[in-house]
Design an enzyme around this catalytic site. Structure first.
Site, mmCIF file in Angstrom:
data_model
loop_
_atom_site.group_PDB
_atom_site.id
_atom_site.type_symbol
_atom_site.label_atom_id
_atom_site.label_comp_id
_atom_site.label_asym_id
_atom_site.label_seq_id
_atom_site.Cartn_x
_atom_site.Cartn_y
_atom_site.Cartn_z
ATOM 1 C CB ILE A 120 4.762 103.547 -11.493
ATOM 2 C CG1 ILE A 120 3.535 102.849 -10.889
ATOM 3 C CG2 ILE A 120 4.373 104.858 -12.147
ATOM 4 C CD1 ILE A 120 2.827 103.666 -9.820
ATOM 5 N N GLY A 121 5.837 100.247 -12.199
ATOM 6 C CA GLY A 121 6.445 99.089 -11.558
ATOM 7 C C GLY A 121 5.828 97.809 -12.056
ATOM 8 C CG PHE A 146 1.176 88.883 -7.538
ATOM 9 C CD1 PHE A 146 0.665 87.601 -7.569
ATOM 10 C CD2 PHE A 146 1.900 89.283 -6.431
ATOM 11 C CE1 PHE A 146 0.860 86.726 -6.515
ATOM 12 C CE2 PHE A 146 2.096 88.419 -5.367
ATOM 13 C CZ PHE A 146 1.583 87.139 -5.410
ATOM 14 N N GLY A 147 1.881 91.158 -11.598
ATOM 15 C CA GLY A 147 1.440 92.020 -12.679
ATOM 16 C C GLY A 147 2.111 93.376 -12.621
ATOM 17 C CB ALA A 148 2.487 96.002 -15.059
ATOM 18 C CB THR A 149 1.823 98.991 -10.303
ATOM 19 O OG1 THR A 149 1.755 97.764 -9.579
ATOM 20 C CG2 THR A 149 1.021 100.053 -9.566
ATOM 21 C CG ASP A 172 7.000 88.323 -3.688
ATOM 22 O OD1 ASP A 172 8.210 88.076 -3.548
ATOM 23 O OD2 ASP A 172 6.517 88.755 -4.746
#
Length: 684
Positions: free
Chosen positions: A411-412, A416-419, A529
């Site tokens: 979903i995003g 820092f990484g994917a959610t 950020d």
């Protein structure tokens, strides 16, 4: 003269020569903030130049003076003017910024004198967006070794890059895009060890990519698009750990997309479209999407999902099967069993007693061995709970709920990484942020910081429910918010009625969250950020700040920290990007940019700003409109028409104050929240 700035006017004619002694020491600053690398340097130099005037000693360790001359974005004509500085009276070397971009200068730089460089400690030279012709100066690098930033983009240069450019050993940015340079990209470009930004796009370069590019270990931006480059894409580019932008589109590249690109944690912009690439597309790359690989006829069709069974084997199969697929294990075991049968038949008298002894020994040890392995695995697969929910969270049920991190549940994604959306059981949904390994140093230190941040509670902060941290996997578990993020909200608001009350509420919610992090949280937290994609919404459009848990923690007595830049281009404060010194005022700047996007129909770095030249952004645009008494033009038409117009202008002024060049001129987040509450819409 320390600062002379007449940029962004309609001045024309030739630039007159300045003779020494005609100008008194002082400063004239009519400029707006810049946001590209040139702008970050100029903004930094402007501020320090003014400090130099006010307090005497310069903050530069190697230079005593900073001199800035900005003639950009006017209508000046004639040949390129010489450096307007007097060097013979100076007792120390200086840093000099000379901006001529966005005019109508013409002529040939081959006869231009760069001799003053010999007395300089640092130089920014920007003559982009003019009508300069001919070849690049052959001896420029020999004479001007002190160059920090060189931009000659959008002119009519021909020929190739001179070998003398390799002598500019302190060069950080080189922009030669949008010219008519041709031939192969020279291999000696790999000798510019300090370079961070290299743009050669929109030229006529041909041949293959020189391998020497992979020697540029500090490189952050590489733009080679719109040339005639061929051959394969260098796989070793994936070893450039700082590379965040890679544009290779509109060329003639062949071969495969290197799979190493999928593991580049810093890469945020990636484009290889309009080439002749073949093979499959690397999976799990945050920066790689179907748009970035389009128009490669021989490339396998782009897929937005991935085999769940393949990922499940990756996450669960390796534990029980040593990393091999079930079929491979069955075949291997069958093969090994057949060999044992043959050996038993030929030498049963020797092997049979040994096997009996081994079986007896293994049965005796089985209980102890299994318990030890079980304890080891459970230790590595632990989920630590910070805020309990209705069910128990384990490594297995969290990972399975994400479909083993299936892209269909993504979903995003961010730096820092994917959610991923994860429904643990029917009706219980959480958000799982899978962190990019390698971005964080020290598992124990990181786990300790996350555990501390699990106690951070505020109505406008996402709730950290739990986390898993190990050498092989890291993820954080948050409460799920069905309204998406603010970035999507801004993109889709043309389809819905957006009222002033809703926008004000979102701005106030985030201001309150930041005020808590800066002033009330112990230890206090700097976000570093802030951007629309890190602001989440629920179904009632209440706003929540996310990713705060990944910022560096500061002690209560600290006012700033020196660290790597963790912000996002377009939102990061100039002083933070330049010096890596972050403070709460850097968060204030980023917050101001978000509010500006919230009020207008422009992005932070909107494509419509390109006509104004390098460095023009939403901050510059807002400041310009307010200075010209045209603030109403900044807002979305429907928003301005529905009012209240006085409050809208007040909020615009507040956002511009947040993005002020000077840190001392920016308000604190507590002051921002108080100001927003003062213009709060009446309850209906």
């Amino acid at each position: 003269m320390v600062v002379f700035n007449i940029s962004q006017n309609s001045l024309s004619g030739n630039i007159s020569r300045f003779s020494h002694g005609e100008c008194s020491n002082g400063s004239l600053n009519l400029s707006m903030p810049y946001m590209d690398l040139v702008g970050l340097y100029s903004s930094f130099f402007y501020r320090n130049a003014l400090i130099n005037v006010a307090s005497g000693p310069s903050p530069f360790s190697l230079s005593e003076f900073v001199v800035l001359h900005d003639f950009s974005r006017n209508q000046f004509t004639g040949s390129v003017p010489p450096f307007i500085i007097s060097l013979y009276t100076l007792s120390a070397k200086l840093n000099y910024g000379f901006w001529l971009n966005g005019n109508n200068f013409e002529g040939n730089l081959s006869v231009y004198s760069f001799d003053p460089c010999l007395r300089l400690d640092g130089l920014i030279f920007d003559a982009s967006n003019n009508k300069i012709v001919g070849e690049l100066p052959l001896n420029m690098g020999h004479t001007c070794k002190c160059l920090k930033i060189l931009s000659l983009a959008s002119n009519e240069f021909v020929g190739s890059i001179p070998t003398s450019f390799t002598d500019m050993d302190s060069l950080l940015k080189l922009n030669l895009s949008e010219n008519r340079l041709r031939g192969p990209i020279p291999s000696y470009i790999g000798e510019m060890k300090e370079i961070r930004y290299l743009s050669l796009s929109n030229n006529n370069f041909s041949g293959t990519m020189p391998w020497d590019l992979v020697q540029l270990s500090s490189l952050e931006v590489l733009e080679l698009s719109s040339n005639s480059l061929s051959g394969e894409i260098l796989p070793d580019l994936a070893e450039l750990k700082h590379l965040s932008v890679l544009r290779l589109d509109h060329n003639k590249f062949t071969g495969r997309i290197p799979f190493g690109f999928s593991n580049m944690t810093a890469l945020s912009v990636f484009n290889v479209s309009f080439n002749n690439l073949t093979g499959s597309i690397p999976l799990n790359s945050i920066s790689l999407n179907c748009e970035s690989v389009k128009e490669n006829p021989n490339l396998q069709p782009c897929r937005t999902d991935q085999s769940s069974s393949e990922l499940e084997r990756h996450h669960f199969g390796n534990i029980s099967q040593g990393g091999r697929s079930p079929r491979e294990n069955i075949q291997t075991n069958r093969s090994e069993f057949n060999q044992i049968e043959i050996a038993s038949i030929t030498s049963a008298s020797v092997i049979f007693p040994v096997l009996i002894a081994l079986i007896f020994f293994l049965v005796c040890m089985k209980k102890f061995a299994c318990n030890a392995v079980s304890d080891h695995v459970s230790g590595r697969k632990e989920v630590v709970t910070c805020n309990s929910i209705s069910i128990q969270l384990t490594y297995e049920n969290v990972v399975r709920a994400t479909g083993c991190f299936n892209l269909q549940n993504c979903i995003g994604s961010g730096g820092f990484g994917a959610t991923y959306k994860a429904e643990i059981v029917p009706g219980v949904v959480v958000a799982v942020k899978r962190l990019s390994l390698g971005r964080f140093q020290g598992v124990q230190q990181f786990a300790a910081e996350i555990k501390t941040l699990g106690r951070v509670q505020h109505p406008n902060l996402v709730t950290l429910i739990g986390y898993h941290v190990s050498e092989a996997e890291m993820f954080l578990i948050y409460n799920y918010l069905p309204g998406g993020n603010l970035e999507n909200f801004i993109q889709e608001r043309s389809r819905r009625t957006v009222e002033w009350r809703m926008l004000h509420k979102i701005a106030l919610d985030i201001a309150c969250a930041l005020m808590y992090l800066h002033d009330e949280c112990v230890p206090r937290v700097l976000h570093r950020d802030i951007k629309p994609s890190n602001i989440l919404l629920d179904k009632h459009f209440n706003a929540y700040l996310s990713d705060f848990g990944l910022a560096r923690l500061l002690g209560t007595s600290e006012t700033h920290a020196t660290t790597d830049v963790a912000g996002t281009f377009g939102y990061v404060a100039p002083e933070y990007a330049m010096t890596c010194r972050v403070s709460d005022k850097a968060d204030v700047y980023s917050y101001g940019v978000v509010v500006l996007e919230l009020l207008s129909d422009k992005k932070a770095l909107d494509p419509s700003f390109s006509s104004f030249g390098n460095g023009f952004n939403i901050v510059t645009w807002a400041s310009m409109l307010l200075a010209q008494g045209r603030g109403c033009e900044f807002f979305m038409a429907r928003l301005w028409d529905s009012g209240p117009q006085h409050d809208l202008i007040e909020m615009l002024h507040l956002a511009v104050m947040c993005t002020g060049e000077s840190l001392s001129s920016r308000p604190s987040m507590r002051q921002v929240a108080q100001r927003l509450k003062a213009i709060q819409p009446p309850t209906s």
